[in-house]
Design a protein around this motif. Structure first.
Motif, short mmCIF file in Angstrom:
data_model
loop_
_atom_site.label_atom_id
_atom_site.label_comp_id
_atom_site.label_asym_id
_atom_site.label_seq_id
_atom_site.Cartn_x
_atom_site.Cartn_y
_atom_site.Cartn_z
N GLU A 1 51.53 47.60 44.07
CA GLU A 1 51.22 47.01 42.77
C GLU A 1 50.01 47.71 42.17
N GLU A 2 50.06 47.94 40.86
CA GLU A 2 48.97 48.64 40.19
C GLU A 2 47.67 47.84 40.20
N SER A 3 47.76 46.55 40.44
CA SER A 3 46.56 45.71 40.47
C SER A 3 45.82 45.77 41.80
N THR A 4 46.35 46.51 42.77
CA THR A 4 45.71 46.65 44.08
C THR A 4 45.00 47.99 44.18
N ASP B 1 37.94 43.99 34.99
CA ASP B 1 39.06 43.25 35.60
C ASP B 1 40.16 44.13 36.17
N ARG B 2 39.82 45.34 36.58
CA ARG B 2 40.79 46.21 37.26
C ARG B 2 40.07 47.14 38.22
#
Length: 154
Positions: free
Chosen positions: A40-43, A133-134
């Motif tokens: 996942e791109e959020s990890t 937030d990323r």
């Protein structure tokens, strides 16, 4: 004397055929090796994977988007962008608060030609921090690295 010459020729042809078969087998193993699953791109792992994919594709703008201070970053080694000479495998990651580390095994050289003989591999770390937030990469291995203007001495 002719029979010895013929026997030597047969042995030489057999050795050459075995070498060709070994090279073909090695190429097939490399070509049929499954690719790593896309995180996942959020990890942190997902950010590192997408960074490396953009780096391999030669997309400097996308590479900058995954780094801290991306606008001020430039290639440390302009010849390396998109060269495809490295095989990087993500091994493990750790995250604590707003910091994360993704450990990777880096194999240098073109291992597609002689994958069994390429022994130049080692472990290095991508360091990430949470910003806006990323996850963004703060430090990366030098082979796939971008440097800030300050680091380059500008």
């Amino acid at each position: 004397m002719t029979s010895n010459f013929s026997a030597a020729r047969v042995v030489l042809v057999a050795v050459a055929a075995a070498c060709v078969a070994l090279v073909i087998a090695a190429l097939l193993v490399v070509a049929l090796r499954p690719s790593a699953p896309l995180h996942e791109e959020s990890t942190p792992e997902g950010v590192v994977q997408r960074y490396l994919l953009a780096y391999e594709a030669g997309d400097l703008d996308a590479v900058r988007d995954y780094t801290v201070d991306g606008e001020s970053r430039q290639l440390c080694n302009p010849e390396s962008l998109g060269s495809g000479q490295l095989d990087i495998q993500l091994i493990r990651s750790t995250a604590s608060g707003s910091r994360a580390s993704v450990h990777a095994r880096i194999e240098g050289g073109d291992s597609t030609i002689l994958p069994l003989l390429d022994g130049s591999s080692y472990e290095d770390v991508f360091e990430l921090r949470m910003a806006q937030d990323r996850w963004l990469i703060e430090r990366m291995p030098w082979q796939v690295g971008l440097c800030t203007e300050k680091e380059l001495g500008y």
